[in-house]
Design a protein around this motif. Sequence first.
Motif, PDB file in Angstrom:
ATOM      1  N   ILE A 158       0.833  -1.201   0.000  1.00  0.00           N
ATOM      2  CA  ILE A 158       0.000   0.000   0.000  1.00  0.00           C
ATOM      3  C   ILE A 158       0.871   1.255   0.000  1.00  0.00           C
ATOM      4  CG2 ILE A 158      -1.617   1.353   1.410  1.00  0.00           C
ATOM      5  CD1 ILE A 158      -2.908  -1.294   2.242  1.00  0.00           C
ATOM      6  N   GLN A 159       1.949   1.234   0.796  1.00  0.00           N
ATOM      7  CA  GLN A 159       2.856   2.383   0.814  1.00  0.00           C
ATOM      8  C   GLN A 159       3.421   2.651  -0.589  1.00  0.00           C
ATOM      9  OE1 GLN A 159       3.474   4.399   3.416  1.00  0.00           O
ATOM     10  NE2 GLN A 159       2.017   3.183   4.585  1.00  0.00           N
ATOM     11  N   GLU A 160       3.892   1.593  -1.229  1.00  0.00           N
ATOM     12  CA  GLU A 160       4.488   1.757  -2.554  1.00  0.00           C
ATOM     13  C   GLU A 160       3.454   2.248  -3.564  1.00  0.00           C
ATOM     14  OE1 GLU A 160       7.072  -1.432  -3.981  1.00  0.00           O
ATOM     15  OE2 GLU A 160       7.008  -2.314  -1.973  1.00  0.00           O
ATOM     16  N   PHE A 161       2.270   1.644  -3.564  1.00  0.00           N
ATOM     17  CA  PHE A 161       1.232   1.981  -4.528  1.00  0.00           C
ATOM     18  C   PHE A 161       0.756   3.415  -4.346  1.00  0.00           C
ATOM     19  CE2 PHE A 161      -3.325   2.149  -5.626  1.00  0.00           C
ATOM     20  CZ  PHE A 161      -3.250   1.818  -6.974  1.00  0.00           C
ATOM     21  N   GLU A 162       0.461   3.797  -3.101  1.00  0.00           N
ATOM     22  CA  GLU A 162      -0.085   5.131  -2.868  1.00  0.00           C
ATOM     23  C   GLU A 162       0.964   6.209  -3.097  1.00  0.00           C
ATOM     24  OE1 GLU A 162      -2.256   5.406   0.795  1.00  0.00           O
ATOM     25  OE2 GLU A 162      -3.902   4.224  -0.065  1.00  0.00           O
ATOM     26  N   VAL A 163       2.202   5.937  -2.740  1.00  0.00           N
ATOM     27  CA  VAL A 163       3.261   6.931  -2.986  1.00  0.00           C
ATOM     28  C   VAL A 163       3.520   7.072  -4.480  1.00  0.00           C
ATOM     29  CG1 VAL A 163       5.744   7.348  -2.723  1.00  0.00           C
ATOM     30  CG2 VAL A 163       4.345   6.791  -0.721  1.00  0.00           C
ATOM     31  N   GLU A 164       3.423   5.971  -5.227  1.00  0.00           N
ATOM     32  CA  GLU A 164       3.575   6.060  -6.682  1.00  0.00           C
ATOM     33  C   GLU A 164       2.519   6.980  -7.283  1.00  0.00           C
ATOM     34  OE1 GLU A 164       3.397   3.154 -10.645  1.00  0.00           O
ATOM     35  OE2 GLU A 164       3.400   2.290  -8.628  1.00  0.00           O
ATOM     36  N   ASN A 165       1.266   6.810  -6.843  1.00  0.00           N
ATOM     37  CA  ASN A 165       0.191   7.669  -7.329  1.00  0.00           C
ATOM     38  C   ASN A 165       0.382   9.113  -6.881  1.00  0.00           C
ATOM     39  OD1 ASN A 165      -1.108   5.573  -8.643  1.00  0.00           O
ATOM     40  ND2 ASN A 165      -2.433   5.087  -6.907  1.00  0.00           N
ATOM     41  N   LEU A 166       0.787   9.296  -5.621  1.00  0.00           N
ATOM     42  CA  LEU A 166       1.020  10.639  -5.107  1.00  0.00           C
ATOM     43  C   LEU A 166       2.138  11.328  -5.875  1.00  0.00           C
ATOM     44  CD1 LEU A 166       0.604  12.911  -3.034  1.00  0.00           C
ATOM     45  CD2 LEU A 166       2.147  11.675  -1.496  1.00  0.00           C
ATOM     46  N   ASN A 167       3.214  10.604  -6.143  1.00  0.00           N
ATOM     47  CA  ASN A 167       4.339  11.208  -6.866  1.00  0.00           C
ATOM     48  C   ASN A 167       3.962  11.568  -8.298  1.00  0.00           C
ATOM     49  OD1 ASN A 167       6.162  11.254  -4.758  1.00  0.00           O
ATOM     50  ND2 ASN A 167       6.981   9.217  -5.204  1.00  0.00           N
ATOM     51  N   ARG A 168       3.036  10.811  -8.884  1.00  0.00           N
ATOM     52  CA  ARG A 168       2.565  11.163 -10.227  1.00  0.00           C
ATOM     53  C   ARG A 168       1.834  12.513 -10.169  1.00  0.00           C
ATOM     54  NH1 ARG A 168      -0.372   7.007 -10.997  1.00  0.00           N
ATOM     55  NH2 ARG A 168       1.347   5.696 -11.712  1.00  0.00           N
ATOM     56  N   ARG A 169       0.992  12.682  -9.145  1.00  0.00           N
ATOM     57  CA  ARG A 169       0.280  13.959  -9.000  1.00  0.00           C
ATOM     58  C   ARG A 169       1.243  15.082  -8.625  1.00  0.00           C
ATOM     59  NH1 ARG A 169      -3.284  10.527  -6.164  1.00  0.00           N
ATOM     60  NH2 ARG A 169      -2.709  11.451  -4.166  1.00  0.00           N
ATOM     61  N   ASN A 170       2.230  14.767  -7.766  1.00  0.00           N
ATOM     62  CA  ASN A 170       3.204  15.785  -7.374  1.00  0.00           C
ATOM     63  C   ASN A 170       4.023  16.271  -8.557  1.00  0.00           C
ATOM     64  OD1 ASN A 170       2.400  15.760  -4.727  1.00  0.00           O
ATOM     65  ND2 ASN A 170       4.090  14.490  -3.984  1.00  0.00           N
ATOM     66  N   ALA A 171       4.378  15.338  -9.466  1.00  0.00           N
ATOM     67  CA  ALA A 171       5.140  15.731 -10.650  1.00  0.00           C
ATOM     68  C   ALA A 171       4.326  16.686 -11.516  1.00  0.00           C
ATOM     69  CB  ALA A 171       5.543  14.495 -11.444  1.00  0.00           C
ATOM     70  N   GLN A 172       3.029  16.406 -11.644  1.00  0.00           N
ATOM     71  CA  GLN A 172       2.173  17.282 -12.441  1.00  0.00           C
ATOM     72  C   GLN A 172       2.050  18.668 -11.819  1.00  0.00           C
ATOM     73  OE1 GLN A 172      -1.348  14.888 -12.400  1.00  0.00           O
ATOM     74  NE2 GLN A 172      -0.750  13.635 -14.165  1.00  0.00           N
ATOM     75  N   ARG A 173       2.126  18.729 -10.483  1.00  0.00           N
ATOM     76  CA  ARG A 173       1.957  20.001  -9.772  1.00  0.00           C
ATOM     77  C   ARG A 173       3.284  20.687  -9.447  1.00  0.00           C
ATOM     78  NH1 ARG A 173      -2.241  17.257  -5.431  1.00  0.00           N
ATOM     79  NH2 ARG A 173      -3.957  16.896  -6.891  1.00  0.00           N
TER      80      ARG A 173
END
Length: 540
Positions: A104-119
């Motif tokens: 869960i940590q890996e999956f959610e951080v991957e998604n978060l980092n995708r959004r962070n890169a966009q922002r």
Amino acid sequence: MSITLSVHGAAHTVTGSCYLLQSGKTRFLVDCGMFQGAKTLKALNYADFPFSPAEIDFVLLTHAHIDHSGLIPKLVKQGFEGPIYATHGTIDLLSCMLPDAGHIQEFEVENLNRRNAQRGRPQVTPIYTVADANDALRAFSPVAYDTWVEPADGIRARFWNAGHILGSSSIEIEIETGLKQPRKLRLLFSGDIGPDVKSFHPAPESPENLDYLICEATYGSREREPMTLEARRDLLATEVNAALNRNGVLIFPTFAVERTQELLADLLALVATKRVRDVPIFLDSPLAIRATEVFLDHADDLESGEEFRRAMRSHQVRTTETVAESMMIERVDGSHIIVAASGMCDAGRIRHHLKNRLWRDNTTVIMVGYQAEGTLGRILLSGAKAVRIQGEEIKVRAQIRSLDVYSGHADGPGLARWVAERGPVLRGTILVHGEEEGLTGLHERLADLGLDGERIFAPDLDEVFDLLAEAPEARRRPAPRRLQPEVVGRQDWHNDLSKLWLDISEQLEKAADDRARNVVLRRIRRALEEGQDERPQDHK
């Protein structure tokens, strides 16, 4: 020689259980749990421990729930090299729970980092990975109930059945003081105490005549109606039938361990006796699926193990392991039941189902566990008309129900009776693992039973007790704190921001035309500009 207890979690909140004991040069933990709830509180999971993991000699673990065990992989990753003592049931559950938490940590951080890169925001590192969790599992050392272990000179511990989940324990600890009086200091950590009505476990057991009792207070203010297993199933049948009669989908957000297995056993019993009609039941949680297999392996240790075995052979339960299988549930026609984690709706596949279903008026969501302050589950139960899930606004037209008969925790009277039976408690009772209402409620109940109110403490986060001092003066407050007391166990600015977004959206929808909407936006912009103008003055 001094003996101290530092409360590094579950202080005025129901998550993050972690207690550091120091006796001479020996330092050890009871529990090392993850914080859940508001984002301000969850941020502690990413921060440094308030102690050096490399200096911890061993860990005693009450049970497998992530709010008690979830930071153990981080502890090992950051230098802890000692043994972790836990029951066989706890270790077997954690063999699937900790790797799942790492995933869960890996999956959610991957998604978060995708959004962070966009922002244009910085990248985030997972608290730990699946590999870290598997490394941590090698540190576990199994112990049997009612058997002393001596993890260090002058310190011994004994595990007692807590009646909460498979393998759950209250932990008795004896520490040699080096003094004539008291020669030994006797402590008991309650862990989580099970309720009167449960499917799988006998009543909790623990010793008497203690110096200190560290007791959970989750439901300290709540009193449930007397309940039998059949009465619980009757209540469940009423709720399930009402939901299915609306020709919609019934969603149970559940904790993957124990609550899921008890709920499934009751649902299948109701179907077998034709008190609930036969509809598909989707168990949509890889962790709950694996945990159920652990329960089946331990069925001989459960009070109704054979009934559970028979129930789980039923054709009604359809397990969905993969994400693709989970997504396919959305295409199922007709009434059906979805059982998915997490229990507080803040992680896992339940959020996907809520995004897809909350806005439909024939959906029913039934909460069957505790909802901590700041979680999506608590917000839904409070009557929110709209919520934000993964950055999206979702209208709430579903029926939101609560069925408080599957809690794994004793209620207020049950906790008070359990504490009274541990007496006498000579030096102090320390109340943890509770929000304000629960702590206050249990304190009042214990005082009514004759316990000295001056010797009942509800510590703040990171507070330290000198266990050899006279009890009323047994506390000192360290500085700096990781979080101020007024922030812990409450909704934070992240919750306020989400509500503000929803309020703005609602005002714009209500506006008569575009001109009225522009008026709303201008007022918001003006307020922001005024805030900018005032900011330098605040620093003069």
